[in-house]
Motif scaffolding. Structure first.
Motif, short mmCIF file in Angstrom:
data_model
loop_
_atom_site.label_atom_id
_atom_site.label_comp_id
_atom_site.label_asym_id
_atom_site.label_seq_id
_atom_site.Cartn_x
_atom_site.Cartn_y
_atom_site.Cartn_z
N VAL A 169 6.33 -10.24 2.99
CA VAL A 169 6.32 -9.32 1.85
C VAL A 169 5.65 -8.01 2.28
N GLN A 170 6.24 -6.88 1.91
CA GLN A 170 5.70 -5.58 2.27
C GLN A 170 5.43 -4.76 1.02
N GLN A 171 4.42 -3.88 1.12
CA GLN A 171 4.07 -3.01 0.00
C GLN A 171 3.94 -1.59 0.48
N ALA A 172 4.60 -0.67 -0.22
CA ALA A 172 4.52 0.76 0.07
C ALA A 172 4.24 1.48 -1.24
N GLY A 173 3.00 1.86 -1.45
CA GLY A 173 2.64 2.46 -2.73
C GLY A 173 2.76 1.43 -3.83
N ASP A 174 3.53 1.76 -4.85
CA ASP A 174 3.74 0.83 -5.95
C ASP A 174 4.90 -0.13 -5.70
N SER A 190 -11.77 16.51 -4.66
CA SER A 190 -10.33 16.27 -4.76
C SER A 190 -9.85 15.17 -3.83
N PRO A 191 -10.23 15.18 -2.54
CA PRO A 191 -9.80 14.08 -1.67
C PRO A 191 -10.30 12.73 -2.17
N VAL A 192 -11.51 12.72 -2.72
CA VAL A 192 -12.05 11.46 -3.24
C VAL A 192 -11.22 10.97 -4.41
N LEU A 193 -10.88 11.92 -5.31
CA LEU A 193 -10.06 11.55 -6.44
C LEU A 193 -8.68 11.07 -6.00
N ALA A 194 -8.10 11.77 -5.03
CA ALA A 194 -6.77 11.39 -4.54
C ALA A 194 -6.82 10.01 -3.92
N GLN A 195 -7.90 9.74 -3.18
CA GLN A 195 -8.02 8.44 -2.56
C GLN A 195 -8.20 7.35 -3.60
N SER A 196 -8.96 7.66 -4.65
CA SER A 196 -9.18 6.66 -5.69
C SER A 196 -7.93 6.38 -6.49
N GLN A 197 -6.96 7.35 -6.50
CA GLN A 197 -5.74 7.15 -7.25
C GLN A 197 -4.67 6.41 -6.46
N GLN A 198 -4.89 6.19 -5.16
CA GLN A 198 -3.93 5.46 -4.36
C GLN A 198 -3.90 4.00 -4.80
N PRO A 199 -2.70 3.43 -4.98
CA PRO A 199 -2.64 2.03 -5.40
C PRO A 199 -3.23 1.12 -4.34
N GLU A 200 -4.05 0.20 -4.79
CA GLU A 200 -4.67 -0.72 -3.86
C GLU A 200 -3.73 -1.89 -3.57
N SER A 201 -3.82 -2.38 -2.34
CA SER A 201 -3.02 -3.53 -1.97
C SER A 201 -3.72 -4.78 -2.48
N SER A 202 -3.31 -5.23 -3.66
CA SER A 202 -3.98 -6.33 -4.31
C SER A 202 -3.22 -7.64 -4.17
N LEU A 203 -2.25 -7.69 -3.27
CA LEU A 203 -1.48 -8.90 -3.11
C LEU A 203 -2.31 -9.98 -2.42
N MET A 233 15.25 -7.21 -1.70
CA MET A 233 14.81 -7.41 -3.07
C MET A 233 13.48 -6.70 -3.31
N ARG A 234 13.28 -6.32 -4.54
CA ARG A 234 11.99 -5.76 -4.93
C ARG A 234 11.31 -6.74 -5.88
N ALA A 235 10.00 -6.73 -5.86
CA ALA A 235 9.23 -7.64 -6.72
C ALA A 235 8.33 -6.83 -7.64
N GLU A 236 8.14 -7.33 -8.83
CA GLU A 236 7.23 -6.68 -9.77
C GLU A 236 6.49 -7.74 -10.57
N LYS A 237 5.25 -7.42 -10.92
CA LYS A 237 4.43 -8.35 -11.69
C LYS A 237 4.76 -8.22 -13.16
N GLN A 238 5.05 -9.33 -13.80
CA GLN A 238 5.34 -9.36 -15.23
C GLN A 238 4.40 -10.37 -15.87
N SER A 239 3.44 -9.87 -16.64
CA SER A 239 2.40 -10.72 -17.22
C SER A 239 1.66 -11.42 -16.10
N ASP A 240 1.71 -12.75 -16.09
CA ASP A 240 1.00 -13.50 -15.06
C ASP A 240 1.93 -14.04 -13.99
N ASN A 241 3.16 -13.56 -13.96
CA ASN A 241 4.11 -14.09 -13.00
C ASN A 241 4.84 -12.95 -12.30
N TRP A 242 5.64 -13.31 -11.31
CA TRP A 242 6.39 -12.33 -10.54
C TRP A 242 7.88 -12.42 -10.86
#
Length: 283
Positions: free
Chosen positions: A141-146, A18-31, A178-187
């Protein structure tokens, strides 16, 4: 015995996996650094577009339908400025509202409508943009989860006057979140809050003294037209602003009762161009 063994194996397996699964489900910081630079550039552009929108609303006499179209375009659609129509804007249209402790939370429609009704240029400013954003400073730029977000600090200076009592304004240190979100290949970047800077927010104190340099006139493509006073749809009971003096106690927070209906006014062609995202679509 076999049943107990199965229960023990299940609990052991769950406790390990379960901890492994929970860790794998955490969003990765891909910025990437390119992402961060792009978001930063878009955030600064959004703030400049907001500045342009405010000047457009007060520079020219607009019809009610034009105003409605501009406000609607600012908070809906792919190229909107605000995240939603319920985005909180801390009021600085009333000169008595000078800090986070002396202001009022407004939504997009009310803030922009109040700006049209209660802010005006002086006669000598007819060919000038009188709402000036300067000293823009963005945070990393900061990221917290999604959630991905950024803040931009700036100095806001209303050079016109407040209609109810012809009071002038002082510059204020403001912040836009402001919040940012990825839309297709742009922000895409959207404003989630506009407000006063709080003490200890991690940025240097902005110089809010009055600029000494003269204003640069805006080249107009049509004869100068004085903005007519708008007749309100119903009598306003908006209280007069209180000019705060250095030795006087803090001004009491004013509760707004401004009207939200706009009167019809004669449509005059504007000399100020809007970004494509804010133009009213042709029928």
């Amino acid at each position: 015995m076999s049943r107990l063994l199965l229960v023990w194996l299940y609990l052991s397996f769950s406790g390990v996996v379960s901890p492994v699964l929970a860790q794998s489900q955490q969003p990765e910081s891909s910025l990437t650094e390119h992402d961060k630079q792009t978001i930063n550039a878009f955030a600064l552009r959004r703030l400049k577009q907001l500045n342009q929108l405010l000047n457009t609303l007060v520079d020219d006499p607009l019809s009610e339908s034009e105003v409605d179209a501009l406000i609607q375009a600012s908070c809906s659609g792919q190229s909107r400025l605000f995240d939603t129509a319920e985005t909180v804007l801390e009021d600085d249209i009333d000169p008595a509202h000078t800090s986070i402790d002396k202001t009022e939370d407004l939504q997009v429609n009310e803030y922009l409508t109040n700006l049209i009704l209660y802010y005006t240029k002086r006669r000598s400013q007819i060919n000038q943009s009188t709402i000036v954003f300067s000293d823009m400073k963005s945070t990393p730029v900061q990221q917290a989860g999604d959630s991905i977000f950024i803040r931009v600090f700036f100095k806001s200076y209303f050079k016109g006057e407040y209609k109810p009592n012809a009071l002038s304004y002082l510059p204020h240190a403001r912040v836009v979140e402001m919040r940012a979100e990825k839309q297709s290949d742009n922000w895409a970047v959207y404003i989630t809050r506009l407000g006063f800077v709080q003490s200890g927010e991690g940025m240097d104190v902005l110089d809010t003294s009055r600029p000494e340099e003269p204003d640069k006139p805006i080249t107009s493509t049509h004869p100068s037209v004085s903005k007519p006073e708008r007749s309100l749809a119903r009598p306003t009971v908006h209280p007069p602003a209180v000019q705060v003096k250095p030795d006087s106690p803090p001004a009491k927070v004013v509760t707004s009762s401004m009207p939200t209906e706009l009167p019809n006014s004669k449509k005059v062609k504007s000399s100020h161009s809007l970004p494509d995202s804010l133009k009213k679509p042709k029928p």
